[in-house]
Design an enzyme around this catalytic site. Structure first.
Site, PDB file in Angstrom:
ATOM      1  N   GLY A   2      39.680  36.239  29.500  1.00  0.00           N
ATOM      2  CA  GLY A   2      40.273  35.952  27.966  1.00  0.00           C
ATOM      3  C   GLY A   2      40.720  37.216  27.389  1.00  0.00           C
ATOM      4  CG  LEU A  16      36.509  44.297  28.968  1.00  0.00           C
ATOM      5  CD1 LEU A  16      35.623  44.974  27.802  1.00  0.00           C
ATOM      6  CD2 LEU A  16      37.610  43.655  28.163  1.00  0.00           C
ATOM      7  CB  THR A  17      40.415  45.383  35.248  1.00  0.00           C
ATOM      8  OG1 THR A  17      41.610  44.502  34.559  1.00  0.00           O
ATOM      9  CG2 THR A  17      39.574  44.611  35.823  1.00  0.00           C
ATOM     10  CB  THR A  25      51.796  32.765  39.549  1.00  0.00           C
ATOM     11  OG1 THR A  25      53.220  33.356  39.671  1.00  0.00           O
ATOM     12  CG2 THR A  25      51.258  33.082  41.016  1.00  0.00           C
ATOM     13  CG  ASP A  26      57.256  31.704  39.255  1.00  0.00           C
ATOM     14  OD1 ASP A  26      56.609  32.574  39.496  1.00  0.00           O
ATOM     15  OD2 ASP A  26      58.386  31.738  38.689  1.00  0.00           O
ATOM     16  CD  GLU A  27      55.112  36.873  41.300  1.00  0.00           C
ATOM     17  OE1 GLU A  27      54.957  37.689  42.029  1.00  0.00           O
ATOM     18  OE2 GLU A  27      55.232  37.248  39.908  1.00  0.00           O
ATOM     19  CE1 TYR A  57      49.037  37.930  40.842  1.00  0.00           C
ATOM     20  CE2 TYR A  57      51.283  37.496  40.936  1.00  0.00           C
ATOM     21  CZ  TYR A  57      50.334  37.289  40.165  1.00  0.00           C
ATOM     22  OH  TYR A  57      50.253  36.359  39.320  1.00  0.00           O
ATOM     23  CE  LYS A 106      47.355  33.546  40.206  1.00  0.00           C
ATOM     24  NZ  LYS A 106      46.056  33.485  39.341  1.00  0.00           N
ATOM     25  CG  ASN A 165      58.303  36.819  35.817  1.00  0.00           C
ATOM     26  OD1 ASN A 165      57.952  36.180  36.991  1.00  0.00           O
ATOM     27  ND2 ASN A 165      58.835  37.925  36.119  1.00  0.00           N
ATOM     28  NE  ARG A 192      60.861  38.012  39.927  1.00  0.00           N
ATOM     29  CZ  ARG A 192      61.620  37.889  40.878  1.00  0.00           C
ATOM     30  NH1 ARG A 192      62.526  37.364  41.294  1.00  0.00           N
ATOM     31  NH2 ARG A 192      61.131  39.034  42.077  1.00  0.00           N
TER      32      ARG A 192
HETATM   33  P1  NAD Z   1      46.407  40.468  32.671  1.00  0.00           P
HETATM   34  O1  NAD Z   1      46.462  41.693  34.007  1.00  0.00           O
HETATM   35  O2  NAD Z   1      46.945  40.818  31.488  1.00  0.00           O
HETATM   36  O3  NAD Z   1      44.823  39.880  32.668  1.00  0.00           O
HETATM   37  C1  NAD Z   1      43.940  39.777  33.598  1.00  0.00           C
HETATM   38  C2  NAD Z   1      42.559  39.787  32.943  1.00  0.00           C
HETATM   39  O4  NAD Z   1      41.545  39.519  33.786  1.00  0.00           O
HETATM   40  C3  NAD Z   1      42.175  41.141  32.350  1.00  0.00           C
HETATM   41  O5  NAD Z   1      41.429  40.976  31.066  1.00  0.00           O
HETATM   42  C4  NAD Z   1      41.389  41.575  33.275  1.00  0.00           C
HETATM   43  O6  NAD Z   1      40.249  42.419  32.715  1.00  0.00           O
HETATM   44  C5  NAD Z   1      40.529  40.404  33.825  1.00  0.00           C
HETATM   45  N1  NAD Z   1      39.747  40.523  35.046  1.00  0.00           N
HETATM   46  C6  NAD Z   1      40.400  41.269  36.178  1.00  0.00           C
HETATM   47  N2  NAD Z   1      39.581  41.112  37.255  1.00  0.00           N
HETATM   48  C7  NAD Z   1      38.445  40.400  36.979  1.00  0.00           C
HETATM   49  C8  NAD Z   1      37.317  40.260  37.334  1.00  0.00           C
HETATM   50  N3  NAD Z   1      36.858  40.514  38.659  1.00  0.00           N
HETATM   51  N4  NAD Z   1      36.407  39.497  36.799  1.00  0.00           N
HETATM   52  C9  NAD Z   1      36.568  39.239  35.459  1.00  0.00           C
HETATM   53  N5  NAD Z   1      37.725  39.452  34.857  1.00  0.00           N
HETATM   54  C10 NAD Z   1      38.487  40.196  35.545  1.00  0.00           C
HETATM   55  O7  NAD Z   1      47.004  39.296  33.328  1.00  0.00           O
HETATM   56  P2  NAD Z   1      47.843  38.145  32.714  1.00  0.00           P
HETATM   57  O8  NAD Z   1      49.657  38.318  33.039  1.00  0.00           O
HETATM   58  O9  NAD Z   1      47.392  37.681  31.654  1.00  0.00           O
HETATM   59  O10 NAD Z   1      47.805  36.844  33.908  1.00  0.00           O
HETATM   60  C11 NAD Z   1      46.547  35.958  33.690  1.00  0.00           C
HETATM   61  C12 NAD Z   1      46.644  34.895  34.597  1.00  0.00           C
HETATM   62  O11 NAD Z   1      47.909  34.405  34.733  1.00  0.00           O
HETATM   63  C13 NAD Z   1      46.610  35.569  36.188  1.00  0.00           C
HETATM   64  O12 NAD Z   1      45.944  34.560  37.029  1.00  0.00           O
HETATM   65  C14 NAD Z   1      48.181  35.490  36.483  1.00  0.00           C
HETATM   66  O13 NAD Z   1      48.060  35.402  38.054  1.00  0.00           O
HETATM   67  C15 NAD Z   1      48.524  34.360  35.894  1.00  0.00           C
HETATM   68  N6  NAD Z   1      50.153  34.306  35.760  1.00  0.00           N
HETATM   69  C16 NAD Z   1      50.529  35.201  34.983  1.00  0.00           C
HETATM   70  C17 NAD Z   1      52.057  35.415  34.856  1.00  0.00           C
HETATM   71  C18 NAD Z   1      52.704  36.431  33.995  1.00  0.00           C
HETATM   72  O14 NAD Z   1      53.835  36.562  33.829  1.00  0.00           O
HETATM   73  N7  NAD Z   1      51.929  37.536  33.550  1.00  0.00           N
HETATM   74  C19 NAD Z   1      52.731  34.113  35.368  1.00  0.00           C
HETATM   75  C20 NAD Z   1      52.417  33.107  35.827  1.00  0.00           C
HETATM   76  C21 NAD Z   1      50.815  33.139  36.084  1.00  0.00           C
END
Ligand code: NAD
Length: 327
Positions: A8, A44-45, A132-134, A156, A160, A185, A220
């Site tokens: 979050g 908080l990576t 994800t769609d990927e 990745y 997923k 995306n 995309r």
């Molecule tokens: P992001 O990288 O911005 O955020 C990921 C968050 O997860 C970060 O706050 C990170 O600190 C936290 N995190 C990572 N490893 C962790 C762990 N081991 N324990 C606890 N927290 C951890 O990613 P995003 O773009 O916000 O994506 C969020 C989700 O949506 C992901 O599951 C991604 O696969 C999915 N998604 C993303 C997209 C896109 O276009 N960005 C599209 C479809 C699905």
């Protein structure tokens, strides 16, 4: 209703939390009832950022726990007492997964299993797994439906897909109330500036160049993060247990077309584009069929790409203090 949002503090997760809590500033409005408590569990990576939650920092319903979804003791403690888990925590950048897959398998697969086990033990009402769609690989023509076989091609997307199948397996094996979303995306404010849109926009705003992979012909579908969050909320609220729902933006573009729009939005020319060798194993095209979520749950994207991109560029222009330290 007590909701746990993993990841979050990331791009999409923080938008979901801001929208759940009705943050001022354009984030408001989700088709779910007002939560009593929203707990964020985030490690908080590099891509997680507490300032993403600044607009809701003083909301008494928000609770933040810094921690790893792979830590069973912590996860067990945090999951207790929640009615719903919306699981977004992940390693999310394809290029990083090509450079090193270990954190992807650990967080995306083992972390998801750790959460699912805790939800099972505690009888959590609903587990929304954000995928994800990927996971489908690449498609030259037509669009994937939710029953299409998964054929991921990057570390990745493979991690997923593993998580996505595990979540569905917990529904089938244990009868857990799991729903899965697969989205295209995303773009919008607070996206870490390694992903293509914020990378290009921040480079252009800084007077620099932008790298275009290969022939720029990869396609995309783009969806604004607020529309993705609305789709997740509909699935959280009304999705059928054990079902998968696609969420899309209905805007397919080649990377070259996207680049043209970003150049225009930033007032820059094609001289700022530097062709670079293609990403290894680069999927050519993603395309989701979104009829199911539209007919069953009434989802339709509400932000068209032109307005969404203009607003996003404006946000990066106005919020240098957010992204400059991240580059
Ligand atoms: P992001 O990288 O911005 O955020 C990921 C968050 O997860 C970060 O706050 C990170 O600190 C936290 N995190 C990572 N490893 C962790 C762990 N081991 N324990 C606890 N927290 C951890 O990613 P995003 O773009 O916000 O994506 C969020 C989700 O949506 C992901 O599951 C991604 O696969 C999915 N998604 C993303 C997209 C896109 O276009 N960005 C599209 C479809 C699905």
């Amino acid at each position: 209703m007590r909701i746990l949002v993993t990841g979050g503090a990331g791009f999409i997760g923080s938008a979901y939390v801001r929208m759940l809590l009705g943050a001022p500033g354009g984030d408001a409005g989700l088709p779910v009832s007002e939560p009593d408590v929203v707990t964020v569990l985030d490690k908080l990576t590099y891509s997680g950022n507490l300032t993403n939650l600044d607009p809701v920092r003083d909301d008494p319903r928000l609770r933040f726990v810094q921690g790893d979804i792979c830590d069973p003791a912590l996860v067990d403690e945090v999951v207790a007492g929640h009615d719903v888990i919306v699981h977004l925590a992940a390693e999310s950048h394809v290029d990083r997964s090509i450079a090193g897959a270990a954190p992807f398998v650990t967080t995306n697969v083992l972390g998801t299993q750790t959460l699912l086990d805790a939800a099972l033990r505690h009888g959590t009402g609903r587990f929304v797994h954000v995928s994800t769609d990927e996971v489908y690989g690449s498609i030259d023509e037509g669009s994937w439906t939710e029953t299409w076989p998964l054929a991921p091609t990057s570390p990745y997307s493979a991690s997923k897909a593993g998580a996505d199948l595990l979540a569905l397996a917990y529904h089938r094996t244990h009868g857990m109330d799991v729903v899965v979303t697969r989205c295209s995306n995303n773009y919008g404010p607070y996206q870490f500036p390694e992903k293509v849109i914020p990378l290009f926009v921040t480079n252009l705003l800084d007077g620099g160049t932008v790298p275009l992979y290969g022939d720029g012909g990869n396609v995309r579908d783009w969806v604004h993060v607020h529309d993705h969050c609305r789709g997740i909320a509909l699935v959280q609220h009304k999705g059928r247990p054990g079902e998968v729902y696609h969420i899309g933006g209905g805007t397919e573009l080649t990377n070259r077309e996207l680049t043209g729009r970003l150049l225009e939005a930033c007032g820059a020319g094609w001289d700022r584009v530097v062709p670079v060798p293609d990403r290894k194993g680069h999927d050519r095209r993603y395309s989701l069929d979104t009829i199911k979520i539209s007919e069953e749950l009434g989802y339709a994207p509400s932000i068209d790409l032109e307005h969404g991109l203009a607003a996003t560029v404006r946000w990066y222009r106005d919020n240098r203090a957010w992204w400059e330290p991240l580059r």
